[in-house]
Design an enzyme around this catalytic site. Structure first.
Site, PDB file in Angstrom:
ATOM      1  CG  HIS A 303      32.137  10.562 -85.881  1.00 22.66           C
ATOM      2  ND1 HIS A 303      33.364  11.171 -85.746  1.00 22.66           N
ATOM      3  CD2 HIS A 303      31.860  10.587 -87.218  1.00 22.66           C
ATOM      4  CE1 HIS A 303      33.794  11.569 -86.934  1.00 22.66           C
ATOM      5  NE2 HIS A 303      32.900  11.204 -87.846  1.00 22.66           N
ATOM      6  CG  ASP A 316      34.327  14.034 -90.710  1.00 27.29           C
ATOM      7  OD1 ASP A 316      34.090  13.844 -89.513  1.00 27.29           O
ATOM      8  OD2 ASP A 316      33.772  13.395 -91.627  1.00 27.29           O
ATOM      9  CE1 TYR A 319      37.480  11.749 -89.831  1.00 25.21           C
ATOM     10  CE2 TYR A 319      39.027  12.740 -91.370  1.00 25.21           C
ATOM     11  CZ  TYR A 319      37.782  12.208 -91.094  1.00 25.21           C
ATOM     12  OH  TYR A 319      36.850  12.119 -92.088  1.00 25.21           O
TER      13      TYR A 319
END
Length: 353
Positions: A303, A316, A319
């Site tokens: 990541h 991002d 999540y």
């Protein structure tokens, strides 16, 4: 001559107030009005660029907002869109890996209540060029207003209109520490105990295995459920992008000079500054994560490695597995730019064909 012209323009902006500080607002469908005000209409090179953000609940009921996408704890995501003469400038702040949000991660605003925070944008965006800059709040994510899992949820937003000011160019000021040397394959540590160093060496080896296996899948041209679950409907251009990402991730995980920093005490897993390869900050959640599998130490490194601009420059957008799957369904273009989607594809837990 150019330097003199820039100084003259800056002096003129100060003297004439060429741009009046503007407070502007936009209301989202959830009833959150966002305003941005710059402290001044012109900033010298040695001044911080202070912006006050106000988020107000305009509804008659309580409004819950995911704290990570507000400036209540500073800027820990790319929360603003900053442009100079229409060209978007680079975000230089941290990108985090976080667990799926829970109720405690939300700020609750009562009807009419506001959240106010002032941030210095010069620490998070590139203001190297002199000119008129436009700043707007532009936070966009899944689970922004609720942590209830929904496979068909779409991203929600907190946005404002733009405010403008003259900014004199200055040296980039970002994060802490210098850029690491690249592509020599070493592993170094900052503030890590012997046991943590050992754990990180294992995690890096496992992360390289993950990235290499993912690249093998993509080099074979496979388009099964493993790909579509995390990256959405197949298209040749998106598939090529993901393959390129994993080629870079695998190469960096194997060959780059990586520095692991163990001084973070945040509740997140880890974070990086995308412009500072290959320094990775490990936080509290990382140390209790499993070695491999979902949200693992190895997956976390995949990541974070994907965030570096010289690797894959991911963002991002979502999540957690539920949100990442939803993003693949609703917006494949963002899924191939989402760091957690790359992690879950590499971890492949539970295994998909």
């Amino acid at each position: 001559m150019l330097r003199k012209n820039i100084i003259s323009l800056f002096a003129l902006a100060l003297a004439l107030g060429a741009f009046t500080t503007l407070v502007s607002a936009a209301v989202t469908g959830r009833g959150a009005a966002v305003t941005v005000a710059l402290e001044k209409n012109a900033f010298a090179a040695d001044e911080g660029i202070l912006a006050r953000v106000t988020i107000t609940n305009t509804t008659r009921g309580e409004l819950r907002i995911l704290r990570w996408f507000t400036p209540s704890d500073g800027v820990k995501e790319n929360l603003f869109r900053v442009t100079v003469y229409g060209k978007e400038v680079e975000y230089l702040g941290p990108d985090y890996k976080r667990p799926e949000p829970t109720a405690k991660d939300y700020i609750t605003l009562r009807p009419g209540e506001s959240l106010d925070a002032t941030v210095d944008l010069s620490g998070y965006y590139d203001f190297t060029d002199s000119g008129y800059y436009a700043v707007e709040y532009n936070a966009d994510a899944l689970n922004l207003f609720t942590n209830q899992p929904n496979m068909f949820a779409k991203p929600e937003a907190l946005k404002s209109e733009a405010v403008e000011a003259w900014v004199e160019g200055r040296e980039v000021r970002v994060g802490d520490g210098a850029t690491a040397d690249s592509v020599v394959g070493s592993t170094s540590f900052t503030g890590c105990s012997t046991s943590r160093q050992s754990s990180l060496n294992t995690a890096r080896n496992n992360a390289y295995t993950y990235a290499s296996n993912a690249l093998g899948y993509l080099n074979a041209g496979t388009t099964g459920s493993r790909y579509t679950t995390w990256f959405g409907t197949y298209s040749s251009s998106r598939y090529s992008t993901v393959r390129s990402h994993f080629s870079s991730i695998s190469n960096a995980m194997n060959n780059a000079a990586v520095n692991f920093n163990c001084t973070c005490t945040d509740s997140a897993y880890a974070y990086v500054y995308p412009t500072q390869p290959y320094k990775i900050y490990l936080c509290n959640a990382f140390w209790s994560a499993p070695s491999t599998g979902t949200d693992s130490k190895a997956g976390t490194l995949v990541h974070e490695m994907s965030h570096f601009n010289v690797v894959a420059s991911t963002d991002d957008w979502a999540y957690g597995q539920t949100a990442a799957k939803s993003l693949a369904r609703s917006n494949p273009s963002r899924a191939i730019d989402n760091a957690d989607s790359h992690e879950y594809f590499a971890e492949n837990t539970p295994a998909l064909p």
